[in-house]
Design an enzyme around this catalytic site. Structure first.
Site, mmCIF file in Angstrom:
data_model
loop_
_atom_site.group_PDB
_atom_site.id
_atom_site.type_symbol
_atom_site.label_atom_id
_atom_site.label_comp_id
_atom_site.label_asym_id
_atom_site.label_seq_id
_atom_site.Cartn_x
_atom_site.Cartn_y
_atom_site.Cartn_z
ATOM 1 N N HIS A 78 -0.492 0.538 -10.436
ATOM 2 C CA HIS A 78 -1.263 -0.380 -9.439
ATOM 3 C C HIS A 78 -1.794 -1.770 -10.160
ATOM 4 C CE1 HIS A 78 -3.432 -0.443 -5.336
ATOM 5 N NE2 HIS A 78 -3.537 -1.598 -5.648
ATOM 6 N N GLU A 134 -3.057 7.958 -5.732
ATOM 7 C CA GLU A 134 -3.479 7.449 -7.030
ATOM 8 C C GLU A 134 -4.599 7.873 -7.654
ATOM 9 O OE1 GLU A 134 -3.356 3.159 -6.280
ATOM 10 O OE2 GLU A 134 -1.471 3.119 -5.400
ATOM 11 N N ARG A 141 0.880 -1.264 0.045
ATOM 12 C CA ARG A 141 -0.032 -0.022 0.036
ATOM 13 C C ARG A 141 0.747 1.270 0.174
ATOM 14 N NH1 ARG A 141 -3.267 -2.559 -1.775
ATOM 15 N NH2 ARG A 141 -5.504 -3.214 -1.140
#
Length: 310
Positions: free
Chosen positions: A273, A254, A225
């Protein structure tokens, strides 16, 4: 626990029908996140989705299942301890996907891909002997399913693999597992640091100036994370060569803004991601397996400890 009414956040009826058994005692309701009403939430015993819907509440639910491996977006909702609701997460091919992602960047570095690509452009024949995985020391933060799978892959290639976790409990495929509080010594030995950590109170900004000060030119890969890393501290560590280079699949913000200086650094690789993209069919299969386990009062290996956050 008796589950009768299941609210699915998303228009996935076709995909569910392909996997649901011919006869099922549950009623399903499929609605887009923004279309879910208070009546829907009152009707439901269980909520399934990638994230909480608008107006999400726990009061009437017995079970929440996340289509993601991470559940921090659900744990931001108050009331888990009060209502004693079951929270489960998706466990599927994430470990294999993330392991292959990490291995690809380790091999890219050890095989000098960037160097040889440059020499090809220069039309220069310039031999350089690649390094081998067996000579690497890899420290993996997080020893759950994903961390263990990564440890299995790298140890099978001969690397010395250490693990770091809150408990320090020994796990298969790790040469040794240390507690997070004593990880500095292991980090100092590392050629590679790989984080698979979830976001919890304990892991928030875990990788800070103090942590990076222990490193001696290790490469850093984050597939856990983004908020586990103090990005300014990482930049300083790169500038001082405490960190040789970084691969970041997750970031504090993000999508990463175009104005971010991280884009322009030659010593950082950024991916959007994608190291463990959730395949919907896999996620549904995991949900249905969990539903079956609940019905049969079987052990639930993907149950989340809401106090720990994973």
């Amino acid at each position: 626990m008796n589950i009768h009414n299941i609210l699915v956040a998303g228009s996935y009826e076709k995909e569910f029908q392909e996997q649901l058994p011919a006869e099922t005692s549950q009623s399903f309701r499929f609605k887009q996140d923004n279309d879910i009403t208070e009546e829907d939430l009152s009707w439901a015993d269980a909520y399934v989705g990638f994230k909480p819907c608008r107006g999400f509440r726990l009061a009437d639910l017995k079970w929440v299942h996340s289509f993601n491996a991470g559940v921090n977006n659900y744990l931001e909702i108050d009331g888990w301890k009060e209502y004693e609701i079951l929270l489960t997460r998706t466990v599927c091919s994430f470990g294999q996907r993330i392991s292959e992602y990490c291995l690809s960047y380790v091999l890219r570095d050890l095989q000098y891909h960037h160097y040889f690509e440059g020499k090809q452009r220069e039309k220069k024949w310039a031999p350089k002997t690649p390094q081998m995985v067996k000579d690497q020391t890899i420290v993996i933060f997080g020893t759950g399913e994903i961390g263990q799978e990564a440890a299995k892959v790298f140890s099978s290639l001969g690397a010395t693999v250490y693990g770091v976790s809150q408990s320090g409990r020994q796990k298969e495929y790790f040469h040794k597992v240390a507690k997070t509080s004593s990880a500095g010594t292991l980090a100092a030995q590392a050629d590679w640091i790989i984080s698979t950590l979830p976001l919890t109170k304990e892991t928030n900004k875990l990788f800070d100036r103090t942590f990076f000060s222990h490193l001696n030119g290790a490469a850093f890969i984050n597939v856990g994370r983004g908020h586990t890393v103090d990005e300014q501290a990482l930049i300083e560590a790169l500038n001082s060569r405490k960190v040789r280079f970084a691969v970041l699949d997750v970031l504090e913000t993000e999508p990463l803004p175009e104005t971010s200086g991280l884009w322009e650094r030659d010593d950082i690789v950024i991916t959007p991601h994608i190291s463990a993209v959730t395949e919907l069919n896999e996620a549904i299969a995991c949900f249905l397996d969990t539903l079956k386990r609940i019905k049969n009062n079987d052990a639930i290996p993907n149950r989340v400890d809401v106090m720990k956050g994973y």
